[in-house]
Enzyme design. Sequence first.
Site, PDB file in Angstrom:
ATOM      1  N   LYS A  89       0.819  -1.213   0.000  1.00  0.00           N
ATOM      2  CA  LYS A  89       0.000   0.000   0.000  1.00  0.00           C
ATOM      3  C   LYS A  89       0.852   1.263   0.000  1.00  0.00           C
ATOM      4  O   LYS A  89       0.346   2.343  -0.304  1.00  0.00           O
ATOM      5  CB  LYS A  89      -0.963   0.006   1.197  1.00  0.00           C
ATOM      6  CG  LYS A  89      -0.341   0.175   2.553  1.00  0.00           C
ATOM      7  CD  LYS A  89      -1.397   0.085   3.646  1.00  0.00           C
ATOM      8  CE  LYS A  89      -0.812   0.236   5.043  1.00  0.00           C
ATOM      9  NZ  LYS A  89      -0.244   1.578   5.291  1.00  0.00           N
ATOM     10  N   ASP A  90       2.155   1.133   0.297  1.00  0.00           N
ATOM     11  CA  ASP A  90       3.044   2.290   0.279  1.00  0.00           C
ATOM     12  C   ASP A  90       3.719   2.506  -1.070  1.00  0.00           C
ATOM     13  O   ASP A  90       4.432   3.492  -1.259  1.00  0.00           O
ATOM     14  CB  ASP A  90       4.143   2.138   1.343  1.00  0.00           C
ATOM     15  CG  ASP A  90       3.614   2.218   2.763  1.00  0.00           C
ATOM     16  OD1 ASP A  90       2.494   2.734   2.950  1.00  0.00           O
ATOM     17  OD2 ASP A  90       4.317   1.766   3.679  1.00  0.00           O
ATOM     18  N   ARG A 137      -8.086   8.213   2.964  1.00  0.00           N
ATOM     19  CA  ARG A 137      -9.045   7.142   2.659  1.00  0.00           C
ATOM     20  C   ARG A 137      -9.849   6.771   3.903  1.00  0.00           C
ATOM     21  O   ARG A 137     -11.085   6.671   3.872  1.00  0.00           O
ATOM     22  CB  ARG A 137      -8.298   5.904   2.134  1.00  0.00           C
ATOM     23  CG  ARG A 137      -9.191   4.661   1.988  1.00  0.00           C
ATOM     24  CD  ARG A 137      -8.348   3.418   1.784  1.00  0.00           C
ATOM     25  NE  ARG A 137      -7.474   3.136   2.909  1.00  0.00           N
ATOM     26  CZ  ARG A 137      -7.841   2.467   4.006  1.00  0.00           C
ATOM     27  NH1 ARG A 137      -9.073   2.012   4.131  1.00  0.00           N
ATOM     28  NH2 ARG A 137      -6.964   2.245   4.976  1.00  0.00           N
ATOM     29  N   ARG A 138      -9.156   6.555   5.013  1.00  0.00           N
ATOM     30  CA  ARG A 138      -9.859   6.231   6.257  1.00  0.00           C
ATOM     31  C   ARG A 138     -10.711   7.411   6.701  1.00  0.00           C
ATOM     32  O   ARG A 138     -11.850   7.240   7.136  1.00  0.00           O
ATOM     33  CB  ARG A 138      -8.846   5.865   7.348  1.00  0.00           C
ATOM     34  CG  ARG A 138      -8.144   4.543   7.125  1.00  0.00           C
ATOM     35  CD  ARG A 138      -7.018   4.341   8.114  1.00  0.00           C
ATOM     36  NE  ARG A 138      -6.345   3.052   7.895  1.00  0.00           N
ATOM     37  CZ  ARG A 138      -5.065   2.835   8.157  1.00  0.00           C
ATOM     38  NH1 ARG A 138      -4.297   3.821   8.613  1.00  0.00           N
ATOM     39  NH2 ARG A 138      -4.530   1.640   7.956  1.00  0.00           N
ATOM     40  N   ARG A 155       0.754  10.879  12.590  1.00  0.00           N
ATOM     41  CA  ARG A 155       1.915  10.392  11.843  1.00  0.00           C
ATOM     42  C   ARG A 155       2.863   9.666  12.775  1.00  0.00           C
ATOM     43  O   ARG A 155       2.715   9.683  13.974  1.00  0.00           O
ATOM     44  CB  ARG A 155       2.649  11.571  11.181  1.00  0.00           C
ATOM     45  CG  ARG A 155       1.920  12.267  10.049  1.00  0.00           C
ATOM     46  CD  ARG A 155       1.966  11.511   8.743  1.00  0.00           C
ATOM     47  NE  ARG A 155       3.283  10.959   8.453  1.00  0.00           N
ATOM     48  CZ  ARG A 155       4.324  11.638   7.965  1.00  0.00           C
ATOM     49  NH1 ARG A 155       4.188  12.931   7.680  1.00  0.00           N
ATOM     50  NH2 ARG A 155       5.474  11.051   7.734  1.00  0.00           N
ATOM     51  N   ARG A 161       2.525   6.222  17.262  1.00  0.00           N
ATOM     52  CA  ARG A 161       1.080   6.457  17.204  1.00  0.00           C
ATOM     53  C   ARG A 161       0.383   5.905  18.441  1.00  0.00           C
ATOM     54  O   ARG A 161      -0.493   6.565  19.016  1.00  0.00           O
ATOM     55  CB  ARG A 161       0.509   5.834  15.927  1.00  0.00           C
ATOM     56  CG  ARG A 161       1.086   6.439  14.659  1.00  0.00           C
ATOM     57  CD  ARG A 161       0.389   5.905  13.421  1.00  0.00           C
ATOM     58  NE  ARG A 161       1.158   6.216  12.207  1.00  0.00           N
ATOM     59  CZ  ARG A 161       0.672   6.165  10.980  1.00  0.00           C
ATOM     60  NH1 ARG A 161      -0.574   5.819  10.773  1.00  0.00           N
ATOM     61  NH2 ARG A 161       1.441   6.446   9.945  1.00  0.00           N
ATOM     62  N   CYS A 248      -0.755   7.196  -3.317  1.00  0.00           N
ATOM     63  CA  CYS A 248      -1.036   6.324  -2.175  1.00  0.00           C
ATOM     64  C   CYS A 248      -1.802   7.069  -1.083  1.00  0.00           C
ATOM     65  O   CYS A 248      -2.466   6.459  -0.256  1.00  0.00           O
ATOM     66  CB  CYS A 248       0.278   5.820  -1.595  1.00  0.00           C
ATOM     67  SG  CYS A 248       1.350   5.035  -2.802  1.00  0.00           S
TER      68      CYS A 248
END
Length: 340
Positions: A89-90, A137-138, A155, A161, A248
Site C-alpha cells: 500500500k506504500d 481514505r480512512r 503520523r 502512534r 497512495c
Amino acid sequence: MSTNSPLALTTLNIATRQSPLALWQAEYIRDRLLALYPELTINLLKIVTKGDKILDTPLAKIGGKGLFVKELEQALFSREADIAVHSLKDVPMQLPEGLMLGVYCKRASPTDAFVSNTYSTIDELPQGAVVGTASLRRQCQIKAYRPDLQIKTLRGNVGTRLGKLDAGEYDAIILATSGLQRIELDARIRSELDIDTCLPAVGQGALAIECRTDDAQILQLLAPLNDDKARIRLIAERALNRHLQGGCQVPIAAFAVLQDDSNANNDAHGNNDSGDSLWLRGRVGTEDGSQLLKFEKRITLSGSQSDKEAQANQLGIDVATLLLDNGAGTILAAIYQSDE
C-alpha cells in the site's frame, strides 16, 4: 526445499526502512529465502527515508507515501541493494523505469483496526470523539459513517502512534490490522472495521518485493515467494488506482476478491482464493465524507495466469472508469488543488 541456490549468487542485500514494522517485513522475506537457499548470505541495508524524517506534516502535503520508497529505489539503482521489501500500500502506482514488483506475497488481513483504551468499536465512540489517522481514505469513509467524529492527523511509526493514543491525545486511532499483527501487537486491536464501512487501501495487508527489471537471476530466486492468486487481486486494485491517477495518500479505496460460484469458500476478507470469479469494489470520497462514490464489478477469469492478470488489470480500469464517469475526477482534482 532446495539445498542449493539455482544461481551463482552467494550474497543478497535487502533494502528496508528502519521502522520496527519495516524490519519485520524484511526479516520475514529474508527468513523465507534462507529456508529455500540456506547457503545464501543475506544482509539488511537499513535506510531512513524522507517520509520517516518529516513527521509533522500530512503525507498528502509532502508528496504522499512514495516518500517511503524513493531512497530504497535509489539503493536498487546504485546496486547497493538487490531487492527492496515494501508494504504494497506504500508503493506508488508508477514505478521508475528499470524497476518492477517482482513478487506479490500471500496477503494478510486487509482490514483497518480500531484501537482505543476506552471504547471497543467505532460505534461506541461518543459524539465528537477524536480519532487519529494519517489516511485520507480512512478519514473520508469514517466521516461518511460517523460525520460527528473529529479526525486528527496522526503520523509516525506504530509505536509513536500508540504512544500518542496512550497520552490521551486521541479517543481512538485507526491502524492497519496486518501491521499490528506482524509486530505482535494484536492485543491493542479492539475490533476490525467492517470492510463495508471502511474499504481497504489498495494493496493493504500485502508485501511486495521490488527489484531491477534486468536482473533475471534475482527474479528466478524470488519466484517461489510469489502468490499467483494474490497477484491477480492486487493487479486489479492497483490498475484502478493507476487509472484514477491516484497516489497512495488520496481518498481512494479498492478491494478485490477471488470467489467461486457458490461463494462458500471465502472468508469475510476474501482470503480463501478458490475460484475464478474476480470481484472488485472501488471508492472515491471527499475528505469530509460528504460524498462517497461506490462502484463494483465482477468478471469470470479464464486462460493462463498471464491472461488472468490482463483481465484483472482491465477490471481495475473498468471500475475506475465507472468512478470517473460519476464524478471521481472532480473530487480528486479538488483534493490535489488543495494540496498545492
